[in-house]
Scaffold this active site. Structure first.
Site, mmCIF file in Angstrom:
data_model
loop_
_atom_site.group_PDB
_atom_site.id
_atom_site.type_symbol
_atom_site.label_atom_id
_atom_site.label_comp_id
_atom_site.label_asym_id
_atom_site.label_seq_id
_atom_site.Cartn_x
_atom_site.Cartn_y
_atom_site.Cartn_z
ATOM 1 N N CYS A 39 0.837 -1.191 0.000
ATOM 2 C CA CYS A 39 0.000 0.000 0.000
ATOM 3 C C CYS A 39 0.878 1.250 0.000
ATOM 4 C CB CYS A 39 -0.899 -0.016 1.232
ATOM 5 S SG CYS A 39 -2.128 1.310 1.261
ATOM 6 N N ASP A 41 0.409 3.699 1.789
ATOM 7 C CA ASP A 41 0.359 4.227 3.155
ATOM 8 C C ASP A 41 1.773 4.449 3.702
ATOM 9 O OD1 ASP A 41 0.111 4.276 6.108
ATOM 10 O OD2 ASP A 41 -1.990 3.761 5.710
ATOM 11 N N ARG A 43 2.873 4.501 6.554
ATOM 12 C CA ARG A 43 3.222 3.692 7.725
ATOM 13 C C ARG A 43 3.726 2.298 7.349
ATOM 14 N NH1 ARG A 43 -2.572 4.048 10.325
ATOM 15 N NH2 ARG A 43 -2.979 3.646 8.123
ATOM 16 N N HIS A 98 -2.485 -4.297 5.018
ATOM 17 C CA HIS A 98 -2.116 -3.899 6.381
ATOM 18 C C HIS A 98 -3.324 -3.455 7.179
ATOM 19 C CE1 HIS A 98 -2.484 0.514 5.798
ATOM 20 N NE2 HIS A 98 -2.247 0.195 4.537
ATOM 21 N N CYS A 101 -6.004 0.127 7.056
ATOM 22 C CA CYS A 101 -5.815 0.626 5.689
ATOM 23 C C CYS A 101 -6.920 1.629 5.356
ATOM 24 C CB CYS A 101 -5.845 -0.539 4.700
ATOM 25 S SG CYS A 101 -5.674 -0.034 2.972
#
Length: 198
Positions: A39, A41, A43, A98, A101
């Protein structure tokens, strides 16, 4: 952005000298063993999670770790997959979802994405995942994340380069879910994974 300049200076002063030999090799060779599709993302940092050095992972990051099924025409994801499998010869492909999400949460909770039409259109690649995760009219985000990883692995297998490599046992597919809060990585049950060719 001063912290970026500080980070670059620290990299050049502390990190690069310790890995100068690695970077010298990487300057003339690019042979990652794994394609990691994760992703976008911030993080979820593939190299941090897997503790790999530069050059070990070929990384594609998309919102929701989505991999559209193969269609005629080109796009960045298809080109990246084809290059990793057909040119670089990666032996493993990981699709990593994850916890928490944002893309899967937006789908599970039916967020209004009218102000982000490109995001809404992109997330249509998870329609099948959403349908499979729906139970009694509600969707659990964690269940959707897992269904989505499985669906993206199935989509990967529609790409000609991946289909050929799977048929000859030259590549294996893996589905992972990274939990941000506790740092664990769960490997989802394997689908058909032929052994690698010798």
């Amino acid at each position: 952005m001063p912290h970026f300049a500080e980070g670059i200076a620290r990299f050049q002063r502390e990190v690069f000298p310790a890995k100068a030999g690695l970077f010298a090799r990487l300057a003339t060779a690019h042979r990652p063993g794994t394609l990691f599709i994760g992703c976008s993302d911030a993080r979820v940092v593939p190299e941090l999670i897997t503790q790999t050095d530069p050059g070990e992972l070929f990384v594609i990051r998309t919102a929701g770790n989505l991999v559209p099924a193969h269609t005629p025409g080109t796009d960045g994801v298809t080109a990246g997959v084809e290059y990793a499998v057909g040119v670089l010869g990666v032996r493993d492909i990981v699709v990593c979802g994850h916890s928490a999400c944002g893309a899967m949460t937006a789908l599970a909770e039916g967020h209004d994405l009218s102000a982000a039409p490109a995001v809404a259109a992109w997330l249509r690649h998870a329609d099948a995942s959403l349908a499979r995760a729906a139970v009694g009219g509600t969707v659990d985000v964690a269940a959707l994340v897992r269904e989505n990883v499985a669906a993206q692995l199935a989509n990967l297998a529609t790409h000609p380069s991946v289909a050929r490599a799977l048929a000859t046992g030259e590549v294996r597919l893996h589905g992972w879910v990274f939990d941000i809060a506790d740092g664990t990585v769960e490997e989802l049950p394997a689908t058909a994974r032929p052994p690698l060719a010798a």
